[in-house]
Scaffold this motif. Sequence first.
Motif, PDB file in Angstrom:
ATOM      1  N   LEU A  35       0.885  -1.160   0.000  1.00 61.58           N
ATOM      2  CA  LEU A  35       0.000   0.000   0.000  1.00 61.58           C
ATOM      3  C   LEU A  35       0.920   1.205   0.000  1.00 61.58           C
ATOM      4  N   PHE A  36       0.397   2.380  -0.279  1.00 62.08           N
ATOM      5  CA  PHE A  36       1.215   3.589  -0.298  1.00 62.08           C
ATOM      6  C   PHE A  36       0.503   4.680   0.486  1.00 62.08           C
ATOM      7  N   THR A  37       1.287   5.588   1.046  1.00 58.64           N
ATOM      8  CA  THR A  37       0.759   6.790   1.671  1.00 58.64           C
ATOM      9  C   THR A  37       1.700   7.936   1.332  1.00 58.64           C
ATOM     10  N   ILE A  38       1.292   9.134   1.692  1.00 60.15           N
ATOM     11  CA  ILE A  38       2.131  10.305   1.424  1.00 60.15           C
ATOM     12  C   ILE A  38       2.561  10.897   2.758  1.00 60.15           C
ATOM     13  N   VAL A  39       3.879  11.017   2.932  1.00 54.53           N
ATOM     14  CA  VAL A  39       4.462  11.608   4.134  1.00 54.53           C
ATOM     15  C   VAL A  39       5.426  12.693   3.674  1.00 54.53           C
ATOM     16  N   ASP A  40       5.199  13.913   4.132  1.00 53.14           N
ATOM     17  CA  ASP A  40       6.043  15.054   3.755  1.00 53.14           C
ATOM     18  C   ASP A  40       6.188  15.166   2.231  1.00 53.14           C
ATOM     19  N   SER A  41       5.090  15.044   1.522  1.00 54.25           N
ATOM     20  CA  SER A  41       5.014  15.169   0.060  1.00 54.25           C
ATOM     21  C   SER A  41       5.740  14.057  -0.698  1.00 54.25           C
ATOM     22  N   LEU A  42       6.088  12.996  -0.001  1.00 51.10           N
ATOM     23  CA  LEU A  42       6.749  11.862  -0.647  1.00 51.10           C
ATOM     24  C   LEU A  42       5.851  10.634  -0.589  1.00 51.10           C
ATOM     25  N   VAL A  43       5.796   9.892  -1.673  1.00 46.91           N
ATOM     26  CA  VAL A  43       5.039   8.643  -1.696  1.00 46.91           C
ATOM     27  C   VAL A  43       5.870   7.571  -0.992  1.00 46.91           C
ATOM     28  N   VAL A  44       5.273   6.966   0.033  1.00 44.51           N
ATOM     29  CA  VAL A  44       5.977   5.992   0.854  1.00 44.51           C
ATOM     30  C   VAL A  44       5.269   4.645   0.742  1.00 44.51           C
ATOM     31  N   PRO A  45       5.985   3.575   0.356  1.00 45.11           N
ATOM     32  CA  PRO A  45       5.351   2.258   0.323  1.00 45.11           C
ATOM     33  C   PRO A  45       5.184   1.716   1.739  1.00 45.11           C
ATOM     34  N   LEU A  46       4.063   1.079   1.971  1.00 46.11           N
ATOM     35  CA  LEU A  46       3.784   0.457   3.266  1.00 46.11           C
ATOM     36  C   LEU A  46       3.566  -1.035   3.027  1.00 46.11           C
ATOM     37  N   PHE A  47       4.474  -1.849   3.498  1.00 45.43           N
ATOM     38  CA  PHE A  47       4.336  -3.289   3.346  1.00 45.43           C
ATOM     39  C   PHE A  47       3.623  -3.837   4.572  1.00 45.43           C
ATOM     40  N   CYS A  48       2.666  -4.704   4.356  1.00 43.93           N
ATOM     41  CA  CYS A  48       1.841  -5.235   5.445  1.00 43.93           C
ATOM     42  C   CYS A  48       2.459  -6.501   6.018  1.00 43.93           C
ATOM     43  N   ASP A  49       2.642  -6.515   7.334  1.00 43.63           N
ATOM     44  CA  ASP A  49       2.978  -7.765   8.017  1.00 43.63           C
ATOM     45  C   ASP A  49       1.714  -8.567   8.256  1.00 43.63           C
ATOM     46  N   SER A  50       0.610  -7.851   8.539  1.00 40.59           N
ATOM     47  CA  SER A  50      -0.677  -8.524   8.690  1.00 40.59           C
ATOM     48  C   SER A  50      -1.785  -7.583   8.237  1.00 40.59           C
TER      49      SER A  50
END
Length: 162
Positions: A35-50
């Motif tokens: 999944l992705f989110t935006i932190v400080d105008s940067l796209v950050v990938p978020l990998f799910c452990d669960s």
Amino acid sequence: MLAVGRITKLFGAEGEVNVNLYADFPDDFSVEQPLFTIVDSLVVPLFCDSFARRGRGSATVRFADIDTVKRAEIIMGNEIFIEEQEADDDEFTFEDLIGFTVKVGRRKGTITDFYDNDINPLFEITLSDGEHLVPAAEEFIAGIDFEQRTIKLVLPDGLLLL
């Protein structure tokens, strides 16, 4: 990227969060895709452990590398996104054939409808003598010309009175 949810609140003391899922969230989501989110105008990938659904509209998620409440607070309230899957131009469904000219032996007609049924999907074809229902089965399709919008069917004897 397609917005599919929002991180709404903390869940537990080890960085898990609750996520409200939007209607566009895929039913076949797998934790292998980020999944992705935006932190400080940067796209950050978020990998799910669960990832555990809580009904249709929410889920409890543990992201890799977010293992404390303090780290989870950084993404609190953020929307989450997925990469939109590009449609494969080579794929089609039987419904895409509605409106095609159909050739059955020496007869010509039109595919006027498709009835999707797990047991026996059917094409409705209109020939000069009326409407007919024939099985929408790959083994009856001799050829499809997408540019000319024609389909040739080879049907078993007796299926249509020719």
